[in-house]
Write an enzyme that holds these catalytic residues in place. Sequence first.
Site, PDB file in Angstrom:
ATOM      1  N   ASP A 190      -1.517  -4.832   0.774  1.00 32.38           N
ATOM      2  CA  ASP A 190      -0.115  -5.211   0.581  1.00 32.38           C
ATOM      3  C   ASP A 190      -0.023  -6.694   0.219  1.00 32.38           C
ATOM      4  O   ASP A 190      -0.409  -7.548   1.015  1.00 32.38           O
ATOM      5  CB  ASP A 190       0.615  -4.940   1.918  1.00 32.38           C
ATOM      6  CG  ASP A 190       2.126  -5.084   1.823  1.00 32.38           C
ATOM      7  OD1 ASP A 190       2.643  -5.376   0.735  1.00 32.38           O
ATOM      8  OD2 ASP A 190       2.787  -4.893   2.872  1.00 32.38           O
TER       9      ASP A 190
ATOM     10  N   ASP B 266       9.622  -3.234   4.100  1.00 34.81           N
ATOM     11  CA  ASP B 266       9.223  -4.436   4.835  1.00 34.81           C
ATOM     12  C   ASP B 266      10.374  -4.926   5.697  1.00 34.81           C
ATOM     13  O   ASP B 266      11.421  -5.321   5.185  1.00 34.81           O
ATOM     14  CB  ASP B 266       8.809  -5.533   3.847  1.00 34.81           C
ATOM     15  CG  ASP B 266       7.482  -5.223   3.187  1.00 34.81           C
ATOM     16  OD1 ASP B 266       6.527  -4.896   3.906  1.00 34.81           O
ATOM     17  OD2 ASP B 266       7.411  -5.289   1.945  1.00 34.81           O
TER      18      ASP B 266
END
Length: 208
Positions: free
Chosen positions: A167, A27
Amino acid sequence: MLSADFGNLNRDIEMVNTSNADWFHLDIMDGVYVPNISYGFPIVSHIHLNAKKPLDVHLMIVDPDRYFNEFKAAGANILTVHYEACTHLHRSVQRIKDLGMKVGVALNPHIPVSLLSEIIKDIDFVLIMSVNPGFGGQKFIENSIEKIERTKELIIAKQSNALIEVDGGVNVQNAKRIFNAGCNVLVAGNAIFNAEKPEAYIKELKEV
Ligand code: ZN
């Protein structure tokens, strides 16, 4: 890898290498698109050099097109951009593919799946954000289940080969429901790295 221990990064990379996990999810946050800053190219390159599995890089940054070349050079195999972060999404998608990477488009919780109808055939992944992006350890937003189902319907209707990635807030308690709704790829961070035995937790997630 957002939830990894960066003081023991090699240990955590090796844990993922030896686990049942299929790839690394990274990320990238710029402090503008999301209210948090994560890490940049040196960390991505370091993970790439030590990883024995593909790198799935999730860009939570404004105007991500500026950095596609750098992420390719740093070792990204999959590049995911956010729908509203790309003014010319079709061009962004083509550029990522031209660089030899697979491409995903991420949808925040408030973005309807229908907005992907004209581009769903061009992309490899739809990433459904099941929390608001920016921080690990948030609670799964229940509406995401219906959204996964709607994504699946769109993929079938448009005869797309895109896979659905989910996610945010994924754990062994909700993984089965997410999977049954049509999800192909589960992303988990906090649940794994906070588990007493992360490898065993990954195995459990894969078996739901
Ligand atoms: Zn992510």
